[in-house]
Design a protein around this motif. Structure first.
Motif, PDB file in Angstrom:
ATOM      1  N   ASP A  66       9.215  28.255  11.057  1.00  0.00           N
ATOM      2  CA  ASP A  66       7.917  28.377  11.708  1.00  0.00           C
ATOM      3  C   ASP A  66       7.948  27.963  13.183  1.00  0.00           C
ATOM      4  OD1 ASP A  66       6.827  29.237   9.324  1.00  0.00           O
ATOM      5  OD2 ASP A  66       6.090  27.246   8.748  1.00  0.00           O
ATOM      6  N   LEU A  67       9.094  27.523  13.672  1.00  0.00           N
ATOM      7  CA  LEU A  67       9.189  27.110  15.071  1.00  0.00           C
ATOM      8  C   LEU A  67       9.060  28.318  15.993  1.00  0.00           C
ATOM      9  CD1 LEU A  67      12.129  24.547  14.908  1.00  0.00           C
ATOM     10  CD2 LEU A  67       9.697  24.043  15.159  1.00  0.00           C
ATOM     11  N   ASP A  68       8.294  28.158  17.056  1.00  0.00           N
ATOM     12  CA  ASP A  68       8.140  29.199  18.076  1.00  0.00           C
ATOM     13  C   ASP A  68       9.070  28.860  19.238  1.00  0.00           C
ATOM     14  OD1 ASP A  68       6.139  30.595  16.708  1.00  0.00           O
ATOM     15  OD2 ASP A  68       4.577  29.289  17.525  1.00  0.00           O
ATOM     16  N   ILE A  69       9.958  29.795  19.561  1.00  0.00           N
ATOM     17  CA  ILE A  69      10.938  29.578  20.620  1.00  0.00           C
ATOM     18  C   ILE A  69      10.703  30.615  21.712  1.00  0.00           C
ATOM     19  CG2 ILE A  69      13.392  29.492  21.179  1.00  0.00           C
ATOM     20  CD1 ILE A  69      13.824  28.710  18.211  1.00  0.00           C
ATOM     21  N   ASP A  70      10.564  30.153  22.963  1.00  0.00           N
ATOM     22  CA  ASP A  70      10.303  31.090  24.061  1.00  0.00           C
ATOM     23  C   ASP A  70      11.602  31.751  24.525  1.00  0.00           C
ATOM     24  OD1 ASP A  70      11.615  29.314  25.747  1.00  0.00           O
ATOM     25  OD2 ASP A  70       9.824  28.695  26.825  1.00  0.00           O
ATOM     26  N   GLU A  71      11.487  32.613  25.519  1.00  0.00           N
ATOM     27  CA  GLU A  71      12.636  33.389  26.002  1.00  0.00           C
ATOM     28  C   GLU A  71      13.718  32.523  26.624  1.00  0.00           C
ATOM     29  OE1 GLU A  71       9.498  33.060  29.070  1.00  0.00           O
ATOM     30  OE2 GLU A  71       9.446  33.946  27.088  1.00  0.00           O
ATOM     31  N   ASN A  72      13.401  31.288  26.984  1.00  0.00           N
ATOM     32  CA  ASN A  72      14.386  30.368  27.556  1.00  0.00           C
ATOM     33  C   ASN A  72      15.011  29.448  26.518  1.00  0.00           C
ATOM     34  OD1 ASN A  72      13.982  31.311  30.209  1.00  0.00           O
ATOM     35  ND2 ASN A  72      12.129  30.082  30.370  1.00  0.00           N
ATOM     36  N   GLY A  73      14.645  29.652  25.251  1.00  0.00           N
ATOM     37  CA  GLY A  73      15.207  28.842  24.182  1.00  0.00           C
ATOM     38  C   GLY A  73      14.489  27.526  23.943  1.00  0.00           C
ATOM     39  N   ARG A  74      13.342  27.325  24.584  1.00  0.00           N
ATOM     40  CA  ARG A  74      12.578  26.086  24.384  1.00  0.00           C
ATOM     41  C   ARG A  74      11.681  26.212  23.164  1.00  0.00           C
ATOM     42  NH1 ARG A  74      10.997  25.950  30.541  1.00  0.00           N
ATOM     43  NH2 ARG A  74       9.950  27.780  29.748  1.00  0.00           N
ATOM     44  N   VAL A  75      11.603  25.148  22.403  1.00  0.00           N
ATOM     45  CA  VAL A  75      10.731  25.116  21.230  1.00  0.00           C
ATOM     46  C   VAL A  75       9.328  24.740  21.695  1.00  0.00           C
ATOM     47  CG1 VAL A  75      10.306  24.011  19.007  1.00  0.00           C
ATOM     48  CG2 VAL A  75      12.646  24.474  19.733  1.00  0.00           C
ATOM     49  N   LEU A  76       8.355  25.592  21.354  1.00  0.00           N
ATOM     50  CA  LEU A  76       6.987  25.394  21.826  1.00  0.00           C
ATOM     51  C   LEU A  76       6.146  24.536  20.898  1.00  0.00           C
ATOM     52  CD1 LEU A  76       6.337  29.063  23.029  1.00  0.00           C
ATOM     53  CD2 LEU A  76       7.145  27.104  24.373  1.00  0.00           C
ATOM     54  N   ASN A  77       6.490  24.514  19.623  1.00  0.00           N
ATOM     55  CA  ASN A  77       5.671  23.771  18.660  1.00  0.00           C
ATOM     56  C   ASN A  77       6.529  22.803  17.846  1.00  0.00           C
ATOM     57  OD1 ASN A  77       6.998  25.812  17.291  1.00  0.00           O
ATOM     58  ND2 ASN A  77       5.337  26.171  15.859  1.00  0.00           N
ATOM     59  N   GLY A  78       7.438  22.113  18.494  1.00  0.00           N
ATOM     60  CA  GLY A  78       8.341  21.188  17.819  1.00  0.00           C
ATOM     61  C   GLY A  78       7.644  20.049  17.111  1.00  0.00           C
ATOM     62  N   HIS A  79       6.391  19.815  17.444  1.00  0.00           N
ATOM     63  CA  HIS A  79       5.637  18.733  16.806  1.00  0.00           C
ATOM     64  C   HIS A  79       5.543  18.925  15.296  1.00  0.00           C
ATOM     65  CE1 HIS A  79       2.045  21.262  16.242  1.00  0.00           C
ATOM     66  NE2 HIS A  79       2.427  21.811  17.392  1.00  0.00           N
ATOM     67  N   ILE A  80       5.630  20.171  14.818  1.00  0.00           N
ATOM     68  CA  ILE A  80       5.499  20.390  13.371  1.00  0.00           C
ATOM     69  C   ILE A  80       6.666  19.776  12.599  1.00  0.00           C
ATOM     70  CG2 ILE A  80       4.063  22.451  13.619  1.00  0.00           C
ATOM     71  CD1 ILE A  80       6.494  24.160  12.923  1.00  0.00           C
ATOM     72  N   LEU A  81       7.827  19.623  13.247  1.00  0.00           N
ATOM     73  CA  LEU A  81       8.948  18.952  12.587  1.00  0.00           C
ATOM     74  C   LEU A  81       8.615  17.491  12.291  1.00  0.00           C
ATOM     75  CD1 LEU A  81      11.935  20.288  14.712  1.00  0.00           C
ATOM     76  CD2 LEU A  81      11.502  20.781  12.306  1.00  0.00           C
ATOM     77  N   HIS A  82       7.847  16.884  13.180  1.00  0.00           N
ATOM     78  CA  HIS A  82       7.533  15.463  13.063  1.00  0.00           C
ATOM     79  C   HIS A  82       6.284  15.195  12.240  1.00  0.00           C
ATOM     80  CE1 HIS A  82      10.651  14.876  16.015  1.00  0.00           C
ATOM     81  NE2 HIS A  82      10.071  15.784  16.778  1.00  0.00           N
ATOM     82  N   GLU A  83       5.392  16.183  12.153  1.00  0.00           N
ATOM     83  CA  GLU A  83       4.110  15.972  11.484  1.00  0.00           C
ATOM     84  C   GLU A  83       4.098  16.429  10.031  1.00  0.00           C
ATOM     85  OE1 GLU A  83       1.447  18.074  14.049  1.00  0.00           O
ATOM     86  OE2 GLU A  83       1.597  16.585  15.636  1.00  0.00           O
ATOM     87  N   THR A  84       5.079  17.216   9.616  1.00  0.00           N
ATOM     88  CA  THR A  84       5.116  17.728   8.252  1.00  0.00           C
ATOM     89  C   THR A  84       5.724  16.685   7.331  1.00  0.00           C
ATOM     90  OG1 THR A  84       5.418  19.950   9.144  1.00  0.00           O
ATOM     91  CG2 THR A  84       5.914  19.640   6.818  1.00  0.00           C
ATOM     92  N   ALA A  85       5.121  16.520   6.170  1.00  0.00           N
ATOM     93  CA  ALA A  85       5.616  15.542   5.197  1.00  0.00           C
ATOM     94  C   ALA A  85       7.034  15.901   4.752  1.00  0.00           C
ATOM     95  CB  ALA A  85       4.692  15.487   3.987  1.00  0.00           C
ATOM     96  N   PRO A  86       7.912  14.914   4.652  1.00  0.00           N
ATOM     97  CA  PRO A  86       9.297  15.197   4.270  1.00  0.00           C
ATOM     98  C   PRO A  86       9.430  15.552   2.785  1.00  0.00           C
ATOM     99  CG  PRO A  86       8.973  12.837   4.562  1.00  0.00           C
ATOM    100  CD  PRO A  86       7.693  13.500   4.966  1.00  0.00           C
ATOM    101  N   VAL A  87      10.543  16.211   2.474  1.00  0.00           N
ATOM    102  CA  VAL A  87      10.841  16.565   1.082  1.00  0.00           C
ATOM    103  C   VAL A  87      11.542  15.390   0.418  1.00  0.00           C
ATOM    104  CG1 VAL A  87      10.962  19.038   1.520  1.00  0.00           C
ATOM    105  CG2 VAL A  87      13.025  17.660   1.701  1.00  0.00           C
TER     106      VAL A  87
END
Length: 143
Positions: A66-87
């Motif tokens: 679900d990560l959105d990556i722009d044309e320069n390879g930057r992650v635009l919504n990396g916060h979801i990695l930190h906010e989603t409950a772990p498995v």
């Protein structure tokens, strides 16, 4: 006191690095991204595998998709990695499947069309010990 699951991913990984003993895996994932290239070998990082086996540290693998990556390879919504409950804890086999979905290109593991394998999961003893011709490795077609 804050539970481990409430911390952002980067802090959970730091805590794990300090307190979990790294786990070496005997599994390897051999895959080909195209027919003309040589085979790639994915080796699980021992610290990552310790996190997967312990549980409560890694986010669901779908979050990486679900990560959105722009044309320069930057992650635009990396916060979801930190906010989603772990498995929870995984077996080593489940961890390898997670790693395939996370790190192997999706066209390799999603598309089952064709008459040859695109990846295999094997033990490290099944790979040649001599790496001299590594750039010429390819998956063998099974008939």
């Amino acid at each position: 006191m804050t539970s481990l699951a409430e911390l952002p991913l980067w802090q959970r990984l730091e805590v794990a690095r300090q307190y979990l003993k790294p786990v070496q895996s005997d599994y390897r994932v051999v895959f080909e991204t195209d027919l003309d290239g040589s085979a790639c070998i994915l080796v699980p990082d021992p610290n990552w595998l310790a996190c997967a086996l312990y549980g409560g540290i890694l986010p669901p693998v779908e979050v990486y998709h679900d990560l959105d990556i722009d044309e320069n390879g930057r992650v635009l919504n990396g916060h979801i990695l930190h906010e989603t409950a772990p498995v929870g804890p995984m077996t080593e086999e489940e961890a390898i499947e997670y790693l395939i979905k996370k790190d192997v290109p999706a066209h390799v593991w999603q598309d089952n069309r064709g008459n040859r394998p695109k990846f295999v999961i094997c033990h490290k003893t099944q790979l040649p010990q001599d790496r001299e011709f590594r750039n010429a490795w390819a998956l063998k077609e099974v008939s």
